[in-house]
Motif scaffolding. Structure first.
Motif: not given
Length: 237
Positions: A13-36
């Protein structure tokens, strides 16, 4: 992909921000980590709820990652994490060897020191990202380092070509990082490349770009093939 499988998506969950960049960072992290994982669908309603953001915000972030090549829109399936095959890896490596050798030699020929200064700045940012142990920051610094080599070359055609190939290079780098999961190795091979460019010897530069890109891609393909052999055949349809 089953609905149950989609429920196992890894973004937090993105708890500190709901801006596009915060969401993009979290999705990017999940892809790079192999979670997606490759081939997995990004279901808008489910992921928006999981991240705690609005669907329009998620949609904007998804469009950003589509632009970067980390997600793709497929007919009848929606948004998915792209599946990368061995041919893609070797093809993009072949293109990069030709163009990055040209770019690296131009940086090394530096008429006034500004090209090498730009490269050194990007290299220091990469080293700082490595020290941070933040996979997303390191990935972005990795792409930025190669972008700097192209841009600092002063070659107008290379500068025009970069936006065309950046998404493919971004994906190739992401696959390499997630497959190896070895940032110390990455630091070492980039150090060799940067030392070669700053050293200025054309033959050394050519050899290091070849080693850094083509030989590394061949090794990556073999790692992927070996893991597929170890996993064995999938379940029968």
């Amino acid at each position: 992909m089953s609905e149950r499988g989609d429920q196992a998506v890894g973004p937090r969950p993105v708890t500190t921000q709901t801006r596009r960049d915060a969401v993009a960072d979290e999705l990017r992290r999940a892809i790079l980590a192999g979670e997606l994982k490759a081939g997995q669908r990004v279901r808008e309603v489910h992921v928006a709820q999981q991240l705690g953001v609005s669907r329009p915000t998620l949609r904007e972030a998804v469009y950003q990652l589509i632009h970067e090549g980390l997600l793709e829109q497929q007919p009848y399936r929606g948004v998915v994490v792209p599946s990368i095959d061995e041919k893609f890896i070797t093809d993009i490596a072949a293109v990069r060897v030709a163009l990055e050798t040209l770019a690296a030699r131009a940086v090394a020929e530096d008429p006034d020191g500004s090209r090498k200064a730009r490269l050194n700045t990007a290299w220091q940012e990469y080293r700082a990202a490595h020290a941070s142990q933040d996979a997303t920051r390191l990935h972005q610094a990795h792409v930025a380092l190669h972008r700097t080599i192209w841009d600092a070359s002063g070659n107008s055609m290379l500068k025009r070509l970069w936006p065309t190939v950046e998404a493919q290079i971004n994906v190739a780098i992401a696959v390499d990082e997630s497959t190896r999961s070895d940032p110390d190795r990455a630091l070492h091979v980039h150090e060799r490349l940067i030392d070669a460019i700053l050293g200025g010897d054309p033959a050394t530069i050519e050899a290091e770009v070849e080693r850094h890109t083509k030989a590394s891609a061949d090794e990556l393909v073999e790692i992927i093939a070996e893991r597929k052999r170890e996993a064995g055949p999938g379940p029968a349809a």
